[in-house]
Write a protein that holds these residues in place. Sequence first.
Motif, short mmCIF file in Angstrom:
data_model
loop_
_atom_site.label_atom_id
_atom_site.label_comp_id
_atom_site.label_asym_id
_atom_site.label_seq_id
_atom_site.Cartn_x
_atom_site.Cartn_y
_atom_site.Cartn_z
N TYR A 343 8.36 4.70 -1.35
CA TYR A 343 8.12 3.25 -1.30
C TYR A 343 7.61 2.82 0.07
CZ TYR A 343 9.45 1.56 -5.85
OH TYR A 343 9.45 1.27 -7.20
N LYS A 344 8.13 3.40 1.12
CA LYS A 344 7.64 3.05 2.45
C LYS A 344 6.17 3.46 2.60
CE LYS A 344 12.22 3.41 4.57
NZ LYS A 344 13.09 4.16 5.51
N GLU A 345 5.83 4.63 2.07
CA GLU A 345 4.44 5.09 2.12
C GLU A 345 3.54 4.18 1.28
OE1 GLU A 345 3.36 8.68 -0.11
OE2 GLU A 345 2.45 9.45 1.73
N ALA A 346 4.02 3.82 0.08
CA ALA A 346 3.23 2.94 -0.80
C ALA A 346 3.05 1.56 -0.18
CB ALA A 346 3.90 2.83 -2.17
N LEU A 347 4.04 1.07 0.54
CA LEU A 347 3.94 -0.24 1.19
C LEU A 347 2.81 -0.24 2.22
CD1 LEU A 347 4.92 -3.09 1.92
CD2 LEU A 347 6.64 -2.01 3.41
N ASP A 348 2.79 0.75 3.10
CA ASP A 348 1.73 0.83 4.11
C ASP A 348 0.37 0.95 3.46
OD1 ASP A 348 3.61 0.66 6.12
OD2 ASP A 348 3.74 2.83 6.42
N HIS A 349 0.29 1.77 2.41
CA HIS A 349 -0.99 2.00 1.74
C HIS A 349 -1.48 0.73 1.03
CE1 HIS A 349 -4.17 4.46 0.09
NE2 HIS A 349 -3.86 4.09 -1.14
N PHE A 350 -0.58 0.03 0.34
CA PHE A 350 -0.97 -1.19 -0.36
C PHE A 350 -1.45 -2.25 0.63
CE2 PHE A 350 -0.10 -5.44 -2.01
CZ PHE A 350 -0.77 -5.39 -3.22
N CYS A 351 -0.74 -2.42 1.73
CA CYS A 351 -1.14 -3.41 2.72
C CYS A 351 -2.54 -3.13 3.27
CB CYS A 351 -0.13 -3.46 3.86
SG CYS A 351 1.47 -4.18 3.40
N SER A 352 -2.88 -1.85 3.42
CA SER A 352 -4.20 -1.50 3.96
C SER A 352 -5.31 -1.70 2.93
CB SER A 352 -4.20 -0.04 4.45
OG SER A 352 -4.10 0.86 3.35
N ARG A 353 -4.96 -1.72 1.63
CA ARG A 353 -5.97 -1.84 0.57
C ARG A 353 -5.92 -3.18 -0.16
NH1 ARG A 353 -7.97 3.34 -0.54
NH2 ARG A 353 -7.60 4.57 1.36
N GLN A 354 -5.00 -4.05 0.20
CA GLN A 354 -4.83 -5.31 -0.53
C GLN A 354 -6.10 -6.15 -0.55
OE1 GLN A 354 -1.69 -7.78 1.02
NE2 GLN A 354 -1.80 -9.27 -0.66
N CYS A 430 -6.26 -1.74 -8.77
CA CYS A 430 -5.35 -0.84 -8.06
C CYS A 430 -5.71 0.62 -8.30
CB CYS A 430 -3.91 -1.11 -8.48
SG CYS A 430 -3.21 -2.63 -7.82
N VAL A 431 -6.11 0.94 -9.52
CA VAL A 431 -6.53 2.31 -9.82
C VAL A 431 -7.71 2.70 -8.92
CG1 VAL A 431 -7.62 3.79 -11.57
CG2 VAL A 431 -5.67 2.35 -12.18
N HIS A 432 -8.66 1.79 -8.74
CA HIS A 432 -9.86 2.07 -7.94
C HIS A 432 -9.54 2.22 -6.46
CE1 HIS A 432 -12.35 -0.13 -11.26
NE2 HIS A 432 -12.03 1.10 -11.59
N HIS A 433 -8.56 1.46 -5.95
CA HIS A 433 -8.37 1.38 -4.50
C HIS A 433 -7.09 2.01 -3.98
CE1 HIS A 433 -11.86 -1.25 -4.08
NE2 HIS A 433 -11.42 -1.93 -5.13
N LEU A 434 -6.09 2.23 -4.84
CA LEU A 434 -4.83 2.77 -4.33
C LEU A 434 -4.74 4.29 -4.48
CD1 LEU A 434 -2.08 0.20 -5.42
CD2 LEU A 434 -3.21 0.44 -3.21
N GLY A 435 -5.06 4.78 -5.67
CA GLY A 435 -4.96 6.21 -5.89
C GLY A 435 -3.52 6.69 -5.84
N GLU A 436 -3.36 7.96 -5.57
CA GLU A 436 -2.04 8.59 -5.64
C GLU A 436 -1.01 8.02 -4.68
OE1 GLU A 436 -0.48 13.13 -5.28
OE2 GLU A 436 -2.32 12.79 -6.41
N PRO A 437 -1.38 7.62 -3.43
CA PRO A 437 -0.35 7.05 -2.54
C PRO A 437 0.24 5.75 -3.07
CG PRO A 437 -2.25 7.79 -1.27
CD PRO A 437 -2.66 7.86 -2.72
N GLY A 438 -0.46 5.09 -3.99
CA GLY A 438 0.07 3.87 -4.58
C GLY A 438 0.70 4.10 -5.94
N PHE A 439 1.20 5.32 -6.16
CA PHE A 439 1.72 5.68 -7.47
C PHE A 439 2.76 4.70 -7.99
CE2 PHE A 439 5.22 7.67 -9.79
CZ PHE A 439 4.56 8.09 -10.93
N VAL A 440 3.71 4.26 -7.14
CA VAL A 440 4.81 3.43 -7.63
C VAL A 440 4.29 2.08 -8.14
CG1 VAL A 440 6.62 4.53 -6.27
CG2 VAL A 440 5.31 2.64 -5.28
N VAL A 441 3.21 1.56 -7.53
CA VAL A 441 2.62 0.31 -8.01
C VAL A 441 1.92 0.54 -9.34
CG1 VAL A 441 0.97 -1.53 -7.49
CG2 VAL A 441 2.33 -0.52 -5.65
N LEU A 442 1.13 1.61 -9.42
CA LEU A 442 0.39 1.91 -10.66
C LEU A 442 1.34 2.20 -11.81
CD1 LEU A 442 -2.36 4.24 -9.13
CD2 LEU A 442 -2.66 1.89 -9.96
N GLU A 443 2.40 2.93 -11.52
CA GLU A 443 3.36 3.28 -12.58
C GLU A 443 4.04 2.03 -13.14
OE1 GLU A 443 7.01 4.16 -14.52
OE2 GLU A 443 6.96 3.31 -12.50
#
Length: 472
Positions: A343-354, A430-443
């Motif tokens: 979740y910490k990893e997904a948070l940083d990744h989402f903020c960078s791609r929001q 989200c699929v286009h911009h998050l990818g695997e590091p954003g798994f918890v959001v996509l799931e």
Amino acid sequence: MAYRDKTPIYNLKAVVRETGLKADTLRAWERRYGVPTPQRTESGHRLYSQYDIDVLKWLVDRQNEGLSISRAVELLHRLEAEGKNPFDVNAALAAQRHDLRPQEGHHIQIEVERGRLDEGGTVASMREAWIDACLNFDELRAEQLLAQAFALFPAETVCLDLIQKGLREIGLGWYEGKVTVQQEHFASALAIRRMEALLASTPAPTRPGRIMVACPPEEEHTFVPLLISLLLRRRGWDVVYLGANVPLRSLEATLATVRPSLVVLTAQQLYTAASLLEMAETLFRERVPLAFGGLVFTEVPELPEVIPGHYLGDTLENVVNQIEHLMTHLRPVPARRQVSYDYKEALDHFCSRQASIEAELWARMEDVIPKRLLASANQSFGRNIIAALTLGDMDFLNADIDWVEGLLVNHHQMPPEALEHYLNAYYDACVHHLGEPGFVVLEWLSRLLGREMHGRARQQQVKQPIAIRKEE
């Protein structure tokens, strides 16, 4: 009580057809009053029983007889607590008559303007009169009602049973589209002004220890912390009330100056609960005990587990007693659950791609949803995703989705399909911009929408959002 089947077999559409109630009304009653209590399928859809349908019809009948929904639910719970059958018409009518009877020792005749208002003498009836005055912008009448209530009943009773419950009913009316923003703001301003005046008139503290009461960053709802501060001061406690939107910066310096024995924080929304978590972690590092509560913790029962502090419970009535108990057992406590690395990893990744996600949404949705509404949706949904990631569980967002759906229907006359269309577009972006590091959001989005996962994330196992930490 006559047997009524509690097997959950009816979907929301069937209950709407059977009861005549709107879907958003059912969701609002469930959220505000805990009635009905549907089960959930694996995909998150509600399932109701015949008992739920019968209870809803019973509540509608009580409304038709003149009770507000809040009083009808109170009547239902009282009958059940007394072991009586609420579906027994005679028992229900007898309870209603008792509820409307004047309290012993009181004969209330409230003079308002030129007329006299004699409404049975109960706090409940005075609450209804106060709500009516607020909705009609009748400041004089509303203030006179409060003055009479404070003269006749304990301040705690007036604050909790008249003002707080009155504001809750007005807030529900706003959500359902029956009360305007102006009416809701008028009532809130009157209530807060009264609380501040009462707080300023409390005597000097007589008990040892100091309690600091505040709202976390971005939290603007001050009635509950004001009420808690007032009730504590009336019991002799030294309370430092900081008000709304207290920033995280300089918190350590404030603690050094105030030197509180206990800090009390309240949050009403998910994104302010995330801010509360940041403050709670600072307090825990400083070894300052924390007590916390608020509407969002009631709506998301698992949420208190991630906050390092003492949860004050789901009702205001017992909050002061709990705080007084904590003042004799002061110790910081860790969170029962810890946010996972995923979740910490997904948070940083989402903020960078929001920004990229929202740019794609503008390109796809600006001709589908009004621009003003789309901008508001992006801001609200984005900050709540960040809050859920900060708090360590995307499912914390589920209650907010239901609330937003009702808001769109009641205030923007938009069909429920509009929200689903927006969420599907958000998922694709989200699929286009998050990818695997954003798994918890996509799931989470895929479960919410009943869609299959895209790409490599589809092959992964669902990860546990929160790791349980052993009690220290």
